[in-house]
Design a protein around this motif. Structure first.
Motif, PDB file in Angstrom:
ATOM      1  N   PHE A  16     -31.637  15.547   5.968  1.00 24.45           N
ATOM      2  CA  PHE A  16     -31.884  14.112   5.941  1.00 24.45           C
ATOM      3  C   PHE A  16     -32.099  13.610   4.512  1.00 24.45           C
ATOM      4  N   VAL A  17     -32.280  14.532   3.559  1.00 26.37           N
ATOM      5  CA  VAL A  17     -32.309  14.208   2.136  1.00 26.37           C
ATOM      6  C   VAL A  17     -31.479  15.259   1.413  1.00 26.37           C
ATOM      7  N   SER A  18     -30.531  14.828   0.563  1.00 26.54           N
ATOM      8  CA  SER A  18     -29.715  15.777  -0.198  1.00 26.54           C
ATOM      9  C   SER A  18     -29.322  15.139  -1.523  1.00 26.54           C
ATOM     10  N   LEU A  19     -29.996  15.569  -2.584  1.00 30.01           N
ATOM     11  CA  LEU A  19     -29.740  15.051  -3.927  1.00 30.01           C
ATOM     12  C   LEU A  19     -29.292  16.199  -4.831  1.00 30.01           C
ATOM     13  N   VAL A  20     -28.336  15.929  -5.729  1.00 33.05           N
ATOM     14  CA  VAL A  20     -27.784  16.973  -6.597  1.00 33.05           C
ATOM     15  C   VAL A  20     -27.777  16.485  -8.038  1.00 33.05           C
ATOM     16  N   LYS A  21     -28.168  17.365  -8.952  1.00 31.82           N
ATOM     17  CA  LYS A  21     -28.064  17.114 -10.387  1.00 31.82           C
ATOM     18  C   LYS A  21     -27.282  18.263 -11.018  1.00 31.82           C
ATOM     19  N   ASP A  22     -26.205  17.921 -11.732  1.00 30.25           N
ATOM     20  CA  ASP A  22     -25.451  18.937 -12.468  1.00 30.25           C
ATOM     21  C   ASP A  22     -26.148  19.204 -13.796  1.00 30.25           C
ATOM     22  N   LEU A  23     -26.427  20.474 -14.055  1.00 28.67           N
ATOM     23  CA  LEU A  23     -27.142  20.855 -15.270  1.00 28.67           C
ATOM     24  C   LEU A  23     -26.199  21.364 -16.357  1.00 28.67           C
ATOM     25  N   ALA A  24     -25.078  21.943 -15.985  1.00 26.27           N
ATOM     26  CA  ALA A  24     -24.128  22.475 -16.970  1.00 26.27           C
ATOM     27  C   ALA A  24     -22.727  22.488 -16.375  1.00 26.27           C
ATOM     28  N   ARG A  25     -21.744  22.190 -17.207  1.00 23.25           N
ATOM     29  CA  ARG A  25     -20.356  22.245 -16.775  1.00 23.25           C
ATOM     30  C   ARG A  25     -19.892  23.702 -16.749  1.00 23.25           C
ATOM     31  N   PRO A  26     -18.742  23.973 -16.082  1.00 22.73           N
ATOM     32  CA  PRO A  26     -18.221  25.346 -16.076  1.00 22.73           C
ATOM     33  C   PRO A  26     -18.039  25.866 -17.501  1.00 22.73           C
ATOM     34  N   GLU A  82     -30.556  21.122  -6.614  1.00 20.28           N
ATOM     35  CA  GLU A  82     -30.563  20.208  -5.478  1.00 20.28           C
ATOM     36  C   GLU A  82     -31.988  19.991  -5.001  1.00 20.28           C
ATOM     37  N   PHE A  83     -32.240  18.784  -4.511  1.00 17.94           N
ATOM     38  CA  PHE A  83     -33.470  18.496  -3.774  1.00 17.94           C
ATOM     39  C   PHE A  83     -33.064  18.237  -2.335  1.00 17.94           C
ATOM     40  N   GLU A  98     -34.674  15.937 -13.309  1.00 15.49           N
ATOM     41  CA  GLU A  98     -35.587  14.915 -12.783  1.00 15.49           C
ATOM     42  C   GLU A  98     -34.936  14.182 -11.617  1.00 15.49           C
ATOM     43  N   PHE A  99     -35.625  14.183 -10.490  1.00 17.14           N
ATOM     44  CA  PHE A  99     -35.241  13.364  -9.345  1.00 17.14           C
ATOM     45  C   PHE A  99     -36.266  12.240  -9.258  1.00 17.14           C
ATOM     46  N   THR A 100     -35.834  11.015  -9.540  1.00 16.19           N
ATOM     47  CA  THR A 100     -36.754   9.887  -9.705  1.00 16.19           C
ATOM     48  C   THR A 100     -37.056   9.212  -8.365  1.00 16.19           C
ATOM     49  N   HIS A 101     -38.366   9.009  -8.121  1.00 12.90           N
ATOM     50  CA  HIS A 101     -38.837   8.260  -6.943  1.00 12.90           C
ATOM     51  C   HIS A 101     -38.127   8.718  -5.665  1.00 12.90           C
ATOM     52  N   VAL A 102     -38.261   9.989  -5.371  1.00 11.57           N
ATOM     53  CA  VAL A 102     -37.516  10.578  -4.258  1.00 11.57           C
ATOM     54  C   VAL A 102     -38.105  10.130  -2.919  1.00 11.57           C
ATOM     55  N   LEU A 119     -39.499  21.620   9.544  1.00 11.96           N
ATOM     56  CA  LEU A 119     -39.051  20.581   8.626  1.00 11.96           C
ATOM     57  C   LEU A 119     -39.555  20.958   7.241  1.00 11.96           C
ATOM     58  N   ARG A 120     -38.639  21.144   6.319  1.00  8.10           N
ATOM     59  CA  ARG A 120     -39.027  21.613   4.979  1.00  8.10           C
ATOM     60  C   ARG A 120     -38.319  20.823   3.889  1.00  8.10           C
ATOM     61  N   TYR A 121     -38.960  20.796   2.722  1.00  5.30           N
ATOM     62  CA  TYR A 121     -38.372  20.251   1.498  1.00  5.30           C
ATOM     63  C   TYR A 121     -38.325  21.373   0.473  1.00  5.30           C
ATOM     64  N   PHE A 122     -37.235  21.451  -0.296  1.00  4.33           N
ATOM     65  CA  PHE A 122     -37.169  22.500  -1.297  1.00  4.33           C
ATOM     66  C   PHE A 122     -36.211  22.117  -2.421  1.00  4.33           C
ATOM     67  N   LEU A 123     -36.447  22.735  -3.566  1.00  4.29           N
ATOM     68  CA  LEU A 123     -35.537  22.669  -4.703  1.00  4.29           C
ATOM     69  C   LEU A 123     -34.689  23.936  -4.695  1.00  4.29           C
ATOM     70  N   ARG A 124     -33.380  23.783  -4.943  1.00  7.84           N
ATOM     71  CA  ARG A 124     -32.488  24.940  -4.971  1.00  7.84           C
ATOM     72  C   ARG A 124     -31.620  24.877  -6.230  1.00  7.84           C
ATOM     73  N   ALA A 125     -31.852  25.838  -7.121  1.00  9.87           N
ATOM     74  CA  ALA A 125     -31.063  25.937  -8.351  1.00  9.87           C
ATOM     75  C   ALA A 125     -29.957  26.969  -8.134  1.00  9.87           C
ATOM     76  N   THR A 126     -28.755  26.668  -8.620  1.00 12.85           N
ATOM     77  CA  THR A 126     -27.602  27.536  -8.376  1.00 12.85           C
ATOM     78  C   THR A 126     -26.760  27.690  -9.632  1.00 12.85           C
ATOM     79  N   VAL A 127     -26.464  28.938  -9.995  1.00 10.28           N
ATOM     80  CA  VAL A 127     -25.431  29.252 -10.984  1.00 10.28           C
ATOM     81  C   VAL A 127     -24.192  29.633 -10.180  1.00 10.28           C
ATOM     82  N   ILE A 128     -23.172  28.775 -10.224  1.00  9.67           N
ATOM     83  CA  ILE A 128     -21.983  28.974  -9.403  1.00  9.67           C
ATOM     84  C   ILE A 128     -21.068  29.997 -10.070  1.00  9.67           C
ATOM     85  N   ARG A 129     -20.716  31.043  -9.317  1.00 13.46           N
ATOM     86  CA  ARG A 129     -19.842  32.099  -9.846  1.00 13.46           C
ATOM     87  C   ARG A 129     -18.650  32.287  -8.912  1.00 13.46           C
TER      88      ARG A 129
END
Length: 338
Positions: free
Chosen positions: A86-96, A69-70, A108-112, A126-136
């Motif tokens: 105020f910004v929330s973008l998600v990219k799925d990297l792998a299916r279950p 997520e961005f 890649e998050f294009t032209h954010v 006020l912060r911006y961050f990338l958050r990677a998650t392996v859902i278990r």
């Protein structure tokens, strides 16, 4: 997968594609320290890799999906349970499924859109961050990486000087002038103080830069004033007709651009505070709001869209506030704007 974290687990690492060449800047953390973070601007693409490294090679890791997520969010310290995104973008990297060996996933998050400047203050962050998650099923594995965003502005078209006369009736009459009302963060404040009438024994004069942070709305408004700088103009008694020059360099101070009503959550404004102290330690002061803006080090074509957006946030002229000393002897004297 087994209970109490026994069995397979993994470590996540987020690496930007341009990490070797992207500029880093210092940014204040909540504890007041400064760390270095990768710098981004509005409209820039954020891309990289998520490395998932298995802790126990040979054992499989079951998961319910892998994502990145961005996020851009505002956190009010008095309301830490609620994060306002105020910004929330998600990219799925792998299916279950399951992982049997360490893997790398591209993202890649294009032209954010990054509309606001990163900010850490007294009551708000006020912060911006990338958050990677392996859902278990029981406990997710997550990794966050903060970045810093700067908002650039073009040179203000209207930048009038500030001229004011202020005094205490029959005691003091001062005229002061600043060369403009809007300054970039590396700018120089140039001005003059004229003494037209002096019947008070003044021993000291200074200019303070005050940052005022406002959070909340309505009855739940909090104001925090922080004196960023003190600049001594004069040490000694002035005489009638004397003028004193002012030259204050802003580059050496910890300043941010002026922020007005950011996402309807907070504002950050700056004021020049002229302070006079007489021989009996009484203080007389006058405040004037100024606008601060960030100027790019190098103008690039890729920044033109961002700069156009940012420049729209600096409209209007500075407003002034006046204050008078609460000395009993002068309670009946009124502050006059001539």
């Amino acid at each position: 997968m087994s209970f109490f974290s026994f069995g397979q687990s993994a470590e996540i690492d987020v690496v930007l594609n341009d990490a070797e060449t992207r500029k880093k800047v210092e940014h204040k953390t909540e504890d007041g320290k400064k760390d270095k973070y990768f710098l981004f601007y509005d409209g820039e693409t954020v891309s990289g890799k998520v490395n998932v490294t298995l802790k126990n090679p040979g054992k499989r890791l079951e998961h319910h999906g892998i994502k990145i997520e961005f996020v851009g969010q505002i956190e009010l310290y008095y309301d830490r349970g609620n994060h306002h995104e105020f910004v929330s973008l998600v990219k799925d990297l792998a299916r279950p499924g399951e992982i049997t060996q360490s893997q790398t996933f591209d993202f890649e998050f294009t032209h954010v859109e990054k509309p606001y400047e990163s900010y850490t203050g007294q009551n708000v962050k006020l912060r911006y961050f990338l958050r990677a998650t392996v859902i278990r099923r029981l406990n997710d594995i997550t990794k966050e990486m903060d970045i810093v965003v700067h908002t650039l502005s073009t040179y203000p078209e209207l930048n009038s000087s500030i001229k004011m006369e202020v005094g205490i009736e029959d005691c003091l009459h001062i005229e002061f002038e600043y060369n403009k009302s809007k300054y970039h963060l590396k700018d120089v404040i140039v001005g003059k103080i004229y003494f037209l009438l002096v019947r008070i024994k003044i021993k000291h004069m200074e200019i303070d830069i005050i940052k005022r942070e406002t959070t909340g709305t309505g009855p739940s408004v909090y104001h925090e004033n922080d004196t960023i700088a003190k600049y001594e103009i004069m040490d000694g008694a002035p005489v009638r007709g004397e003028s004193i020059p002012i030259r204050l360099f802003l580059a050496g101070y910890d300043l941010t651009p002026t922020m007005r009503d950011i996402n309807k959550k907070f504002s950050v404004r700056y004021y020049l505070n002229l302070v006079l102290i007489d021989e009996e330690e009484r203080r007389y002061f006058k405040q004037q709001e100024i606008t601060l803006w960030r100027k790019g080090d190098v103008v690039r074509k890729s920044m033109s869209h961002q700069a156009a957006i940012a420049s729209q946030r600096f409209e209007g002229s500075a407003a002034s506030e006046s204050c008078i000393s609460d000395i009993p002897r002068l309670m009946n004297a009124f502050l006059t704007l001539f």
